[in-house]
Design a protein around this motif. Structure first.
Motif, mmCIF file in Angstrom:
data_model
loop_
_atom_site.group_PDB
_atom_site.id
_atom_site.type_symbol
_atom_site.label_atom_id
_atom_site.label_comp_id
_atom_site.label_asym_id
_atom_site.label_seq_id
_atom_site.Cartn_x
_atom_site.Cartn_y
_atom_site.Cartn_z
ATOM 1 N N ILE A 63 4.001 12.200 18.421
ATOM 2 C CA ILE A 63 2.893 11.601 17.665
ATOM 3 C C ILE A 63 3.401 11.088 16.319
ATOM 4 O O ILE A 63 3.969 11.849 15.527
ATOM 5 N N VAL A 64 3.207 9.804 16.088
ATOM 6 C CA VAL A 64 3.575 9.183 14.812
ATOM 7 C C VAL A 64 2.302 8.734 14.107
ATOM 8 O O VAL A 64 1.519 7.952 14.660
ATOM 9 N N SER A 65 2.075 9.248 12.903
ATOM 10 C CA SER A 65 0.914 8.861 12.097
ATOM 11 C C SER A 65 1.386 8.007 10.933
ATOM 12 O O SER A 65 2.390 8.318 10.290
ATOM 13 N N LYS A 66 0.647 6.938 10.677
ATOM 14 C CA LYS A 66 0.991 6.033 9.578
ATOM 15 C C LYS A 66 -0.227 5.885 8.681
ATOM 16 O O LYS A 66 -1.314 5.521 9.138
ATOM 17 N N MET A 67 -0.063 6.195 7.401
ATOM 18 C CA MET A 67 -1.134 6.018 6.421
ATOM 19 C C MET A 67 -0.682 4.980 5.409
ATOM 20 O O MET A 67 0.427 5.064 4.882
ATOM 21 N N HIS A 68 -1.538 3.998 5.155
ATOM 22 C CA HIS A 68 -1.197 3.019 4.127
ATOM 23 C C HIS A 68 -2.419 2.766 3.254
ATOM 24 O O HIS A 68 -3.560 2.836 3.704
ATOM 25 N N GLY A 69 -2.152 2.512 2.007
ATOM 26 C CA GLY A 69 -3.229 2.280 1.053
ATOM 27 C C GLY A 69 -2.676 1.750 -0.248
ATOM 28 O O GLY A 69 -1.594 1.178 -0.296
ATOM 29 N N ARG A 70 -3.425 1.951 -1.308
ATOM 30 C CA ARG A 70 -2.981 1.537 -2.635
ATOM 31 C C ARG A 70 -3.098 2.735 -3.567
ATOM 32 O O ARG A 70 -3.960 3.585 -3.386
ATOM 33 N N PRO A 71 -2.253 2.799 -4.590
ATOM 34 C CA PRO A 71 -2.328 3.939 -5.491
ATOM 35 C C PRO A 71 -3.693 4.116 -6.145
ATOM 36 O O PRO A 71 -4.102 5.236 -6.439
ATOM 37 N N GLU A 72 -4.420 2.999 -6.368
ATOM 38 C CA GLU A 72 -5.707 3.117 -7.043
ATOM 39 C C GLU A 72 -6.840 3.505 -6.091
ATOM 40 O O GLU A 72 -7.961 3.757 -6.530
ATOM 41 N N ARG A 73 -6.545 3.547 -4.793
ATOM 42 C CA ARG A 73 -7.567 3.948 -3.825
ATOM 43 C C ARG A 73 -7.363 5.388 -3.416
ATOM 44 O O ARG A 73 -6.268 5.811 -3.072
ATOM 45 N N ARG A 107 -5.485 5.144 8.210
ATOM 46 C CA ARG A 107 -4.578 5.912 9.076
ATOM 47 C C ARG A 107 -4.597 5.370 10.498
ATOM 48 O O ARG A 107 -5.659 5.074 11.043
ATOM 49 N N THR A 108 -3.410 5.235 11.078
ATOM 50 C CA THR A 108 -3.282 4.889 12.494
ATOM 51 C C THR A 108 -2.345 5.901 13.145
ATOM 52 O O THR A 108 -1.450 6.444 12.496
ATOM 53 N N THR A 109 -2.551 6.162 14.435
ATOM 54 C CA THR A 109 -1.742 7.145 15.166
ATOM 55 C C THR A 109 -1.239 6.535 16.458
ATOM 56 O O THR A 109 -1.989 5.871 17.177
ATOM 57 N N THR A 110 0.040 6.750 16.746
ATOM 58 C CA THR A 110 0.666 6.270 17.979
ATOM 59 C C THR A 110 1.273 7.455 18.714
ATOM 60 O O THR A 110 1.962 8.281 18.103
ATOM 61 N N THR A 111 1.007 7.560 20.018
ATOM 62 C CA THR A 111 1.528 8.662 20.823
ATOM 63 C C THR A 111 2.512 8.130 21.861
ATOM 64 O O THR A 111 2.179 7.227 22.640
ATOM 65 N N LEU A 112 3.725 8.674 21.831
ATOM 66 C CA LEU A 112 4.796 8.259 22.736
ATOM 67 C C LEU A 112 5.541 9.500 23.219
ATOM 68 O O LEU A 112 5.244 10.628 22.794
ATOM 69 N N ALA A 113 6.516 9.278 24.070
ATOM 70 C CA ALA A 113 7.427 10.374 24.406
ATOM 71 C C ALA A 113 8.206 10.741 23.139
ATOM 72 O O ALA A 113 8.489 9.872 22.312
ATOM 73 N N PRO A 114 8.545 12.035 22.953
ATOM 74 C CA PRO A 114 9.213 12.439 21.705
ATOM 75 C C PRO A 114 10.436 11.610 21.343
ATOM 76 O O PRO A 114 10.608 11.216 20.183
ATOM 77 N N SER A 115 11.300 11.308 22.297
ATOM 78 C CA SER A 115 12.499 10.521 21.978
ATOM 79 C C SER A 115 12.127 9.097 21.563
ATOM 80 O O SER A 115 12.715 8.530 20.639
ATOM 81 N N ALA A 116 11.126 8.524 22.237
ATOM 82 C CA ALA A 116 10.686 7.174 21.886
ATOM 83 C C ALA A 116 9.987 7.175 20.531
ATOM 84 O O ALA A 116 10.095 6.215 19.762
ATOM 85 N N ALA A 117 9.286 8.260 20.232
ATOM 86 C CA ALA A 117 8.566 8.344 18.955
ATOM 87 C C ALA A 117 9.538 8.369 17.784
ATOM 88 O O ALA A 117 9.286 7.771 16.733
ATOM 89 N N ALA A 118 10.656 9.071 17.951
ATOM 90 C CA ALA A 118 11.656 9.125 16.882
ATOM 91 C C ALA A 118 12.213 7.731 16.590
ATOM 92 O O ALA A 118 12.358 7.330 15.427
ATOM 93 N N ALA A 119 12.511 6.981 17.643
ATOM 94 C CA ALA A 119 13.023 5.621 17.461
ATOM 95 C C ALA A 119 11.946 4.708 16.881
ATOM 96 O O ALA A 119 12.230 3.847 16.043
ATOM 97 N N PHE A 120 10.705 4.920 17.309
ATOM 98 C CA PHE A 120 9.590 4.118 16.804
ATOM 99 C C PHE A 120 9.418 4.334 15.299
ATOM 100 O O PHE A 120 9.214 3.376 14.541
ATOM 101 N N LEU A 121 9.514 5.583 14.864
ATOM 102 C CA LEU A 121 9.406 5.899 13.441
ATOM 103 C C LEU A 121 10.455 5.139 12.643
ATOM 104 O O LEU A 121 10.142 4.515 11.612
ATOM 105 N N GLU A 122 11.691 5.165 13.095
ATOM 106 C CA GLU A 122 12.763 4.504 12.359
ATOM 107 C C GLU A 122 12.590 2.984 12.359
ATOM 108 O O GLU A 122 12.901 2.322 11.377
ATOM 109 N N ARG A 123 12.075 2.436 13.467
ATOM 110 C CA ARG A 123 11.824 0.985 13.500
ATOM 111 C C ARG A 123 10.735 0.601 12.511
ATOM 112 O O ARG A 123 10.821 -0.443 11.842
ATOM 113 N N GLN A 124 9.715 1.428 12.410
ATOM 114 C CA GLN A 124 8.642 1.162 11.459
ATOM 115 C C GLN A 124 9.165 1.178 10.024
ATOM 116 O O GLN A 124 8.821 0.317 9.215
#
Length: 244
Positions: A47-57, A62-79
């Motif tokens: 499970i890879v969770s991505k949170m993006h915003g602005r410092p003043e907010r 938040r978005t969440t992506t679910t993959l196989a653990p090995s694929a998730a690790a590579a996905f994180l680094e690509r992001q």
């Protein structure tokens, strides 16, 4: 004093050390408008969770992506690599995100003469998409920040122009409690604002405030609940009955 401070313990993007088996990457990106954007990516297993915003907010998206653990690790680094390619800076593992202590009245990356041209255009246009196009021409993806900066500076008055008012509702995520309450207390005749532009059918569907007012009030509440509650009695009856 720096215009930024470290995230406090009640801030949702405060520093949280990685849990067992968790990877965390934090990045900070300065947009061409001069605004900052924060990114936090966390991976636990597949499970890879991505949170993006602005410092003043206060709240991030938040978005969440679910993959196989090995694929998730590579996905994180690509992001992470994709964000760095766009100019984002990877923070040290124990670094805090900054928290902005002010709201923009002028975007540092938008020239004053450009902001003036946009303000004149917004006052002259009477179509929402033409207004949006002008804002995007000047500030790209940060058109919403530019719009709010013009409102805070008093250079446009959305409570007098229904098209601009609806566009402001689309930019509600960048709202702050003080500006929203200042606007809503001036919005005495919302049905009249719609009728003046020939939107009579909208008026019939408005038991209280419209969608823009509701979105803005909710964002204001998330930004500073105390300020909204303290000024609730100032709201026009039609809006307060719908949004309260």
């Amino acid at each position: 004093m720096s215009r930024y401070s470290m995230a406090g313990p009640d801030h949702p993007r405060r520093l949280e050390p990685p849990g067992e088996g968790e990877e965390v990457r934090r990045l900070l990106h300065k947009e061409r408008s001069g605004a900052l954007r924060t990114y936090e990516l966390r991976r636990v297993g597949g499970i890879v969770s991505k949170m993006h915003g602005r410092p003043e907010r206060r709240f991030a998206t938040r978005t969440t992506t679910t993959l196989a653990p090995s694929a998730a690790a590579a996905f994180l680094e690509r992001q992470v690599a994709a964000l760095q390619a766009r100019g984002a800076r990877l923070l040290a593992g124990d670094a805090f995100f900054p928290v902005a202590e002010r709201r923009f009245k002028a975007l540092p990356g938008v020239e004053p003469e450009v902001a003036s041209e946009v303000a004149r255009s917004l006052r002259a246009h009477r179509r929402k998409f033409a207004m949006l196009g002008k804002l995007q021409w000047a500030a790209g993806d940060d058109w919403d920040l530019l719009l709010w900066s013009l409102v805070r500076a008093g250079r446009v008055q959305p409570y007098r122009d229904v098209e601009l008012w609806m566009l402001l509702g689309d930019a509600a995520l960048e709202a702050d409690a003080i500006t929203v309450m200042d606007l809503l207390t001036k919005l005495v005749d919302l049905p009249g604002l719609y009728r003046a532009r020939g939107y009579d059918e909208y008026v019939e569907a408005m038991p209280g405030g419209d969608a823009a007012a509701e979105s803005l009030l909710w964002s204001a509440y998330l930004d500073d609940r105390g300020h909204v509650v303290a000024r609730a009695s100032e709201l026009p009856r039609r809006c307060s009955s719908a949004c309260g």
